[in-house]
Motif scaffolding. Structure first.
Motif, mmCIF file in Angstrom:
data_model
loop_
_atom_site.group_PDB
_atom_site.id
_atom_site.type_symbol
_atom_site.label_atom_id
_atom_site.label_comp_id
_atom_site.label_asym_id
_atom_site.label_seq_id
_atom_site.Cartn_x
_atom_site.Cartn_y
_atom_site.Cartn_z
ATOM 1 N N ASN A 66 0.805 -1.208 0.000
ATOM 2 C CA ASN A 66 0.000 0.000 0.000
ATOM 3 C C ASN A 66 0.843 1.264 0.000
ATOM 4 O O ASN A 66 0.324 2.333 -0.214
ATOM 5 C CB ASN A 66 -0.935 -0.006 1.212
ATOM 6 C CG ASN A 66 -1.989 1.059 1.113
ATOM 7 O OD1 ASN A 66 -1.917 2.058 1.793
ATOM 8 N ND2 ASN A 66 -2.962 0.850 0.246
ATOM 9 N N ALA A 67 2.080 1.160 0.272
ATOM 10 C CA ALA A 67 3.004 2.290 0.164
ATOM 11 C C ALA A 67 4.411 1.743 0.138
ATOM 12 O O ALA A 67 4.661 0.605 0.543
ATOM 13 C CB ALA A 67 2.834 3.267 1.323
ATOM 14 N N ILE A 81 3.238 7.246 -2.025
ATOM 15 C CA ILE A 81 1.916 7.059 -1.431
ATOM 16 C C ILE A 81 0.828 7.422 -2.442
ATOM 17 O O ILE A 81 1.060 8.159 -3.400
ATOM 18 C CB ILE A 81 1.721 7.921 -0.167
ATOM 19 C CG1 ILE A 81 2.045 9.388 -0.453
ATOM 20 C CG2 ILE A 81 2.549 7.404 0.981
ATOM 21 C CD1 ILE A 81 1.717 10.320 0.686
ATOM 22 N N SER A 82 -0.349 6.894 -2.195
ATOM 23 C CA SER A 82 -1.449 7.103 -3.124
ATOM 24 C C SER A 82 -2.061 8.489 -3.009
ATOM 25 O O SER A 82 -2.613 9.006 -3.967
ATOM 26 C CB SER A 82 -2.545 6.061 -2.870
ATOM 27 O OG SER A 82 -3.095 6.229 -1.578
ATOM 28 N N ALA A 114 2.189 8.142 -6.558
ATOM 29 C CA ALA A 114 1.979 6.713 -6.758
ATOM 30 C C ALA A 114 1.409 6.439 -8.141
ATOM 31 O O ALA A 114 0.626 7.228 -8.669
ATOM 32 C CB ALA A 114 1.028 6.171 -5.701
ATOM 33 N N PHE A 121 -2.417 0.767 -3.922
ATOM 34 C CA PHE A 121 -2.302 2.050 -3.242
ATOM 35 C C PHE A 121 -3.664 2.561 -2.785
ATOM 36 O O PHE A 121 -3.974 3.733 -2.904
ATOM 37 C CB PHE A 121 -1.647 3.081 -4.172
ATOM 38 C CG PHE A 121 -0.200 2.789 -4.462
ATOM 39 C CD1 PHE A 121 0.786 3.112 -3.546
ATOM 40 C CD2 PHE A 121 0.171 2.170 -5.640
ATOM 41 C CE1 PHE A 121 2.114 2.834 -3.802
ATOM 42 C CE2 PHE A 121 1.506 1.888 -5.907
ATOM 43 C CZ PHE A 121 2.484 2.215 -4.987
ATOM 44 N N GLN A 129 -8.177 3.801 -4.629
ATOM 45 C CA GLN A 129 -7.136 4.826 -4.681
ATOM 46 C C GLN A 129 -7.775 6.204 -4.878
ATOM 47 O O GLN A 129 -7.904 6.689 -5.990
ATOM 48 C CB GLN A 129 -6.154 4.510 -5.812
ATOM 49 C CG GLN A 129 -4.889 5.337 -5.791
ATOM 50 C CD GLN A 129 -3.914 4.895 -6.863
ATOM 51 O OE1 GLN A 129 -4.267 4.110 -7.741
ATOM 52 N NE2 GLN A 129 -2.705 5.395 -6.824
#
Length: 738
Positions: A66-67, A81-82, A114, A121, A129
């Motif tokens: 996720n990151a 990051i998203s 991202a 993300f 996202q």
């Protein structure tokens, strides 16, 4: 919506992977120490969504990053990051969470945009996202701190291994690991090779608030220097070799189509290269924007108006009024509202209206696209990167994996860039152009073909006992459903949860009913998110109506609310603080008044008091706005202050001037002369007061916007005795003798 990374099969929350399986580490590109982590919530969301949408079950993927955190050999840290930076400070507050636990200087972190990927993300509070709903810090507060602490412990373990000492005898400090007994130090960059071979710890200890060095302290924004020196790259700034520039015109009648276009005069304009068209729009492709605009002005276009040619705003409102008389789908129900209304000593009824609104961000809609036979590349600033990729894939006819989206800084989103209509349009146009082309909507195109905040037509009723206490509260919301269009699987039982959010305010009424009537505007007029989402609508209506009830009861508006909030200590705290700081109850000159509002949403509480004066001709001047808030744990107080101030200005602009009207099927507003912004000389003094709290962080991007309109309208009543139930504020109704 399609969610990547899903597989058929069965699973359950009980079978969820452990937290260990959601952190992986190793040496990445360029030999950097790379740590990726994932959120179980995203997997659960993907599972629930698939079950709801397709009645099938899915296995939870064994690992969903996720990151991404990377540390290079020089000790520099980068974070992918998203969440998107669109002025709200995300690219500072989120790195602060990593830096706090990792024990590094904030200035050593670089944030990277991202790439697309809902499961890669995703935002755990939304499930895909998305940057919106004031969720960025709320969704990532614990995960980012955990990954920072995990990386810290791995680096400590690496140093201890190199020194052949007990890891408990070491600690992290300012980008180094220190052996406490000997005070030996080694920089993070020197440890990445060993750290990459160490398994992530199964659990880590996070700092207590008393140990924070960064969280809660004012921090300079990481994105400010490049914005000041001009090196920041927004979507509209993209430069590519061989880039052409295009501007667009869609049918001015909403829902209309393109009948024909004569390109002769446009092609005669120096610098114009090509005219491309869709069924409802045309674009002029040129060497630069000036030529494109001249070419567009020279085009001979015939539009087919379609069914909305005679439609006006009065028609739309009349249809909403009729719809509001029909039964609604029940969203909130406690007790017996009908019986309580019948038994009440006094009944109060009201109809409130809120207009269509445009977003009008400083950076107008734009999108750069290069479509080739086997690829599509997009450069854009968007709040929904994965949706942007999907829209480009659909428009280009290419598979998702052949579409690359480069996200950029966003020059104001406010919910407009949660939609991808312009990206779909740009790709359709770009398919007809050789080489990369940047599509820029003019300000007029941006406002007149926006995705508008819905028009709301709401009916309220309350029954009061002999002492003025509400026995019953009924709020019927009537308007279009954003959820039904944007995320249809969440629209259930006729309820749009956003449209009714905060529909009874923070008050615990014994008998309450909030219901919803979905009524859509004419085809071609699309509604969408607007800063503050449901709360900008319901906070205005509920808080103005509560003031009406206080007046009917003959009670002070603050005291009246205080009696209705006895059980909610956080609400009482912001109410009391804002009353104190605003000087509530102290004398004001004739023609002046104070008004209050309070709401809880986005995981926080906010109260606002507006002090206004109203001239004899009805002109409203907002002199001062006092805000008190409890947003739980504050990451960067400077950001909180800026967000509240900006939100107040945004909401005040809408309250005083914001209105999109329709005539003969066309949006009448076109630029900042007809869609007014608040001017510098009109801006009030804004005083922000923060209650220190260790509660979970609340969202800050939208609360400032939500509460200002009711505070101002209530202040106008205090100053003039005239009750306004419709926005924007009509000064002609306030003039003496009106």
């Amino acid at each position: 919506m399609k969610h990547d990374g899903q597989r058929p099969g069965k699973s359950s929350d009980a079978a969820m992977p452990t937290r260990r399986s959601f952190i992986q580490a190793g040496l990445g590109v360029g030999g950097a120490f790379t740590v990726v982590f994932g959120l179980p919530q995203i997997a659960r969301y993907a599972q629930r969504h698939t079950q709801d949408a397709a009645s099938t079950e899915v296995d939870i993927p064994p690992f969903i990053p996720n990151a991404v955190v990377q540390i290079d050999r020089d000790g520099h840290v980068s974070l992918t990051i998203s969440q998107v930076e669109m002025g709200q400070g995300t690219y500072t507050s989120m790195p602060m969470l990593i830096a706090e636990e990792l024990e590094i200087e904030l200035s050593t972190i670089t944030v990277k945009h991202a790439p697309p990927g809902d499961t890669l993300f995703g935002n755990a509070l939304i499930g895909e996202q998305v940057t919106g709903g004031s969720t960025s810090v709320r969704a990532f507060y614990d995960p980012l701190r955990k990954v920072g602490a995990t990386v810290r412990e791995m680096l400590i373990a690496a140093a201890a291994k190199g020194w052949n000492v007990d890891a408990a005898s070491c600690h992290a400090e300012n980008g180094t690991v220190v052996h406490s007994p000997t005070m030996r130090k080694v920089g993070y960059g020197e440890l990445i090779q060993i750290a990459a071979s160490i398994p992530p710890p199964a659990d880590v200890k996070l700092k207590m608030p008393s140990e924070f060095k960064l969280i809660g302290k004012a921090a300079k924004r990481l994105d400010t220097p490049e914005k000041l020196n001009g090196s920041a790259v927004y979507g509209i700034d993209v430069k590519l070799s061989g880039l052409k520039v295009a501007t667009v015109s869609a049918c001015p009648v909403l829902g209309g189509r393109l009948a024909s276009v004569d390109p002769k005069n446009a092609l005669a304009v120096r610098g114009v290269r090509q005219i491309v068209q869709l069924d409802n729009a045309v674009a002029v492709v040129a060497d630069h924007m000036a030529a494109a605009k001249k070419g567009l002005a020279a085009l001979s276009i015939i539009w087919e108006a379609g069914p909305n040619e005679a439609t006006g705003i009065a028609d739309i409102v009349a249809q909403l009024a009729v719809a509001s008389e029909t039964p609604g789908a029940v969203a909130v129900q406690r007790g017996d509202v009908a019986a309580a209304l019948d038994s009440a000593a006094t009944r109060v009824d009201a109809v409130y209206q809120m207009p269509f609104l445009s977003h009008a961000p400083m950076e107008p809609i734009n999108c750069t696209v290069h479509v080739q036979e086997d690829s599509c590349e997009v450069w854009v600033g968007t709040q929904v990167v994965s949706r942007a990729q999907a829209a480009a894939a659909e428009a280009s006819g290419l598979p998702l994996e052949k579409v690359t989206v480069h996200n950029h800084l966003v020059g104001g989103g406010f919910g407009r860039r949660l939609d991808v209509d312009s990206i779909h349009q740009a790709v359709q146009f770009a398919k007809q152009v050789a080489g990369p082309v940047k599509f820029i909507w003019t300000r007029e195109e941006d406002i007149q073909h926006d995705i508008f905040r819905p028009y709301y037509y709401d009916r309220l009723s309350a029954g009061l006992d002999q002492s003025g206490v509400p026995l019953a509260f009924h709020h019927k919301v009537t308007g279009s459903s954003i959820i039904a269009r944007w995320e249809p699987f969440k629209f259930k039982n006729g309820i749009d949860n956003d449209a009714v959010e905060g529909g009874s305010g923070p008050y615990d009424f014994a008998n309450v009913l909030v219901d919803y009537v979905r009524h859509e505007p004419p085809a071609g007029l699309t509604t969408g998110w607007w800063r503050g989402v449901g709360f900008t609508h319901n906070a205005f209506i509920v808080e103005c109506f509560i003031d009406e009830l206080a007046t009917t009861a003959g009670q002070d508006p603050v005291s009246y609310r205080r009696n209705l909030l006895k059980k909610d200590t956080r609400a009482l705290a912001v109410l009391d603080l804002v009353a104190e700081k605003s000087g509530w109850g102290t004398p004001l000159p004739s023609g002046s008044g104070r008004g209050i509002s309070i709401f809880n949403g986005f995981g926080m509480y906010m109260a606002q008091v507006a002090e206004v004066s109203v001239s004899t001709n009805g002109a409203v001047k907002v002199k001062r706005v006092t805000c008190a808030l409890d947003a739980g744990t504050i990451i960067n107080p400077d950001t909180v202050n800026a967000q509240v101030q900006g939100g107040v200005i945004f909401g005040l602009t809408a309250a005083l001037y914001g209105e999109i009207t329709i005539k003969n099927g066309k949006v009448e507003q076109s630029n900042f002369d007809t869609y007014r912004m608040l001017r510098i000389n009109e801006a009030p003094l804004i005083d922000v007061n923060i209650i220190q709290s260790n509660e979970s962080p609340g969202g800050m991007g939208e609360p400032g916007t939500s509460g200002i309109a009711p505070a101002v309208v209530n202040a106008i009543f205090a100053a003039t005795g005239k009750r306004l139930r419709k926005l924007p504020i009509d000064s002609s109704l306030l003039a003496q003798g009106a």
